[in-house]
Design a protein around this motif. Sequence first.
Motif, PDB file in Angstrom:
ATOM      1  N   MET A   1       0.315  14.717  10.411  1.00 15.30           N
ATOM      2  CA  MET A   1       0.383  14.861  11.874  1.00 15.30           C
ATOM      3  C   MET A   1       1.751  14.392  12.361  1.00 15.30           C
ATOM      4  N   THR A   2       2.392  15.145  13.237  1.00 12.93           N
ATOM      5  CA  THR A   2       3.680  14.781  13.798  1.00 12.93           C
ATOM      6  C   THR A   2       3.479  13.777  14.927  1.00 12.93           C
ATOM      7  N   THR A   3       4.141  12.615  14.833  1.00  9.75           N
ATOM      8  CA  THR A   3       4.035  11.610  15.875  1.00  9.75           C
ATOM      9  C   THR A   3       5.025  11.909  16.983  1.00  9.75           C
ATOM     10  N   MET A   4       4.833  11.222  18.140  1.00  9.58           N
ATOM     11  CA  MET A   4       5.749  11.411  19.260  1.00  9.58           C
ATOM     12  C   MET A   4       7.166  11.005  18.863  1.00  9.58           C
ATOM     13  N   LEU A   5       7.286   9.938  18.048  1.00  9.59           N
ATOM     14  CA  LEU A   5       8.605   9.489  17.603  1.00  9.59           C
ATOM     15  C   LEU A   5       9.261  10.541  16.716  1.00  9.59           C
ATOM     16  N   ASP A   6       8.482  11.164  15.827  1.00  4.74           N
ATOM     17  CA  ASP A   6       9.021  12.231  14.986  1.00  4.74           C
ATOM     18  C   ASP A   6       9.515  13.390  15.835  1.00  4.74           C
ATOM     19  N   ALA A   7       8.807  13.700  16.899  1.00  8.27           N
ATOM     20  CA  ALA A   7       9.182  14.813  17.760  1.00  8.27           C
ATOM     21  C   ALA A   7      10.502  14.552  18.469  1.00  8.27           C
ATOM     22  N   ARG A   8      10.825  13.273  18.689  1.00  2.00           N
ATOM     23  CA  ARG A   8      12.072  12.921  19.353  1.00  2.00           C
ATOM     24  C   ARG A   8      13.264  12.963  18.400  1.00  2.00           C
ATOM     25  N   ARG A   9      13.018  12.885  17.109  1.00  2.00           N
ATOM     26  CA  ARG A   9      14.094  12.787  16.119  1.00  2.00           C
ATOM     27  C   ARG A   9      14.942  14.056  16.087  1.00  2.00           C
ATOM     28  N   PRO A  10      16.276  13.942  16.005  1.00  7.10           N
ATOM     29  CA  PRO A  10      17.105  15.139  15.850  1.00  7.10           C
ATOM     30  C   PRO A  10      16.712  15.903  14.588  1.00  7.10           C
ATOM     31  N   ALA A  11      16.739  17.235  14.681  1.00  4.43           N
ATOM     32  CA  ALA A  11      16.333  18.065  13.547  1.00  4.43           C
ATOM     33  C   ALA A  11      17.325  19.205  13.369  1.00  4.43           C
ATOM     34  N   VAL A  12      17.532  19.602  12.108  1.00  7.28           N
ATOM     35  CA  VAL A  12      18.388  20.752  11.804  1.00  7.28           C
ATOM     36  C   VAL A  12      17.696  22.012  12.296  1.00  7.28           C
ATOM     37  N   VAL A  13      18.436  22.839  13.053  1.00  4.99           N
ATOM     38  CA  VAL A  13      17.831  24.027  13.662  1.00  4.99           C
ATOM     39  C   VAL A  13      18.517  25.326  13.235  1.00  4.99           C
ATOM     40  N   SER A  14      19.616  25.231  12.474  1.00  6.11           N
ATOM     41  CA  SER A  14      20.362  26.440  12.113  1.00  6.11           C
ATOM     42  C   SER A  14      20.644  26.471  10.618  1.00  6.11           C
ATOM     43  N   LYS A  15      20.018  27.421   9.919  1.00  4.69           N
ATOM     44  CA  LYS A  15      20.266  27.569   8.485  1.00  4.69           C
ATOM     45  C   LYS A  15      21.697  28.010   8.196  1.00  4.69           C
ATOM     46  N   PRO A  16      22.280  28.985   8.949  1.00  3.06           N
ATOM     47  CA  PRO A  16      23.675  29.365   8.687  1.00  3.06           C
ATOM     48  C   PRO A  16      24.642  28.190   8.851  1.00  3.06           C
ATOM     49  N   MET A  17      24.439  27.349   9.867  1.00  2.00           N
ATOM     50  CA  MET A  17      25.306  26.190  10.066  1.00  2.00           C
ATOM     51  C   MET A  17      25.063  25.134   8.988  1.00  2.00           C
ATOM     52  N   GLN A  18      23.831  25.040   8.512  1.00  2.00           N
ATOM     53  CA  GLN A  18      23.540  24.151   7.389  1.00  2.00           C
ATOM     54  C   GLN A  18      24.347  24.572   6.167  1.00  2.00           C
ATOM     55  N   GLU A  19      24.364  25.866   5.895  1.00  7.03           N
ATOM     56  CA  GLU A  19      25.110  26.367   4.736  1.00  7.03           C
ATOM     57  C   GLU A  19      26.607  26.154   4.918  1.00  7.03           C
ATOM     58  N   ALA A  20      27.116  26.380   6.137  1.00  4.86           N
ATOM     59  CA  ALA A  20      28.537  26.159   6.403  1.00  4.86           C
ATOM     60  C   ALA A  20      28.899  24.683   6.284  1.00  4.86           C
ATOM     61  N   PHE A  21      28.001  23.817   6.730  1.00  6.81           N
ATOM     62  CA  PHE A  21      28.194  22.371   6.593  1.00  6.81           C
ATOM     63  C   PHE A  21      28.298  21.974   5.120  1.00  6.81           C
ATOM     64  N   GLU A  22      27.433  22.514   4.298  1.00  5.08           N
ATOM     65  CA  GLU A  22      27.440  22.186   2.877  1.00  5.08           C
ATOM     66  C   GLU A  22      28.730  22.660   2.208  1.00  5.08           C
ATOM     67  N   VAL A  23      29.213  23.839   2.584  1.00 11.43           N
ATOM     68  CA  VAL A  23      30.466  24.355   2.026  1.00 11.43           C
ATOM     69  C   VAL A  23      31.631  23.434   2.387  1.00 11.43           C
ATOM     70  N   GLN A  24      31.713  23.035   3.665  1.00 12.47           N
ATOM     71  CA  GLN A  24      32.805  22.168   4.097  1.00 12.47           C
ATOM     72  C   GLN A  24      32.714  20.792   3.442  1.00 12.47           C
ATOM     73  N   ALA A  25      31.507  20.271   3.278  1.00 14.69           N
ATOM     74  CA  ALA A  25      31.344  18.979   2.611  1.00 14.69           C
ATOM     75  C   ALA A  25      31.888  19.038   1.189  1.00 14.69           C
ATOM     76  N   ARG A  26      31.582  20.109   0.486  1.00 11.60           N
ATOM     77  CA  ARG A  26      32.074  20.231  -0.891  1.00 11.60           C
ATOM     78  C   ARG A  26      33.592  20.380  -0.927  1.00 11.60           C
ATOM     79  N   ARG A  27      34.167  21.030   0.089  1.00 11.48           N
ATOM     80  CA  ARG A  27      35.635  21.120   0.166  1.00 11.48           C
ATOM     81  C   ARG A  27      36.262  19.733   0.249  1.00 11.48           C
ATOM     82  N   LEU A  28      35.538  18.809   0.859  1.00 11.80           N
ATOM     83  CA  LEU A  28      36.029  17.440   1.001  1.00 11.80           C
ATOM     84  C   LEU A  28      35.579  16.541  -0.146  1.00 11.80           C
ATOM     85  N   ASN A  29      35.027  17.176  -1.199  1.00 11.61           N
ATOM     86  CA  ASN A  29      34.534  16.445  -2.375  1.00 11.61           C
ATOM     87  C   ASN A  29      33.407  15.473  -2.011  1.00 11.61           C
ATOM     88  N   LEU A  30      32.576  15.907  -1.077  1.00 10.82           N
ATOM     89  CA  LEU A  30      31.410  15.140  -0.677  1.00 10.82           C
ATOM     90  C   LEU A  30      30.148  15.854  -1.129  1.00 10.82           C
TER      91      LEU A  30
END
Length: 270
Positions: A1-30
Amino acid sequence: MTTMLDARRPAVVSKPMQEAFEVQARRLNLRPGDKWVGGYVDYEWEHLRHIAEALPLELAGLKLLEFGCNVGASAILFAHMGARVTASDISEGYVELARLNAARYGKDGIDFAFIPDSRALPYADSQFDVIACNSVLEYVEPCQIAAVQREIDRVLAPGGLILLTGTSNRLWPREAHSHRWLVNYLPRWFDRLLASPPQRGMSPWMARHGFGPGYDNLDLPRLDGFFARSRLAMGMPPKRLASLLRIARLLGVGPGLLTPNLSCLLKKHK
């Protein structure tokens, strides 16, 4: 069950931006999935959120500068809490990573800026209501820190707040980020003898007074104070907190100046 606190938590909403984030992180050796990279927003939700909620003001609608944004986690959290966020960093690669990080969380309203010299911020006098310095000032070159703190003071409005948190404390025998023992106590001239100078913490005196004389520290050694309320929310044992507050009262300083990671909440005089 999702709690009210969980509902307030920031969540990833974009798969394309997630993939772009991962590419840039690897460019920085992260590693994109590392706690301090892709998981940093979740970490700050469990830690910095409690500090932000203990502030003596509501962030919603305030102009906030995240000084030294790194991967953007703190900026994303502050934006999630309603602040109008500007975020700067001296690394162009990290600014791009932070921008992608915000985009994957749907926080496109953050104004990210690559500023290679923090001694000359491209902002107007008194532009910001709050300036957050989260785990950043200890990385400023010692010869530049005074100028950087004066510049932060310049762009903060009278009556505004500086939130300094997460900064390694040079008083402690173990440096908080590298976990190396005794390097905080090495004099700077010793660096000439080393191939790679060690990371050191920041002096509590510089954290408290380096922005200028016109500040009050709201980080009071009381159970109803900003520090105590935020640390109890983060799970600090009450007995440990009580001992820390007693020592802080005895020394006449804010309790956050005595911990391994420095914390103070400075209010600029009007």
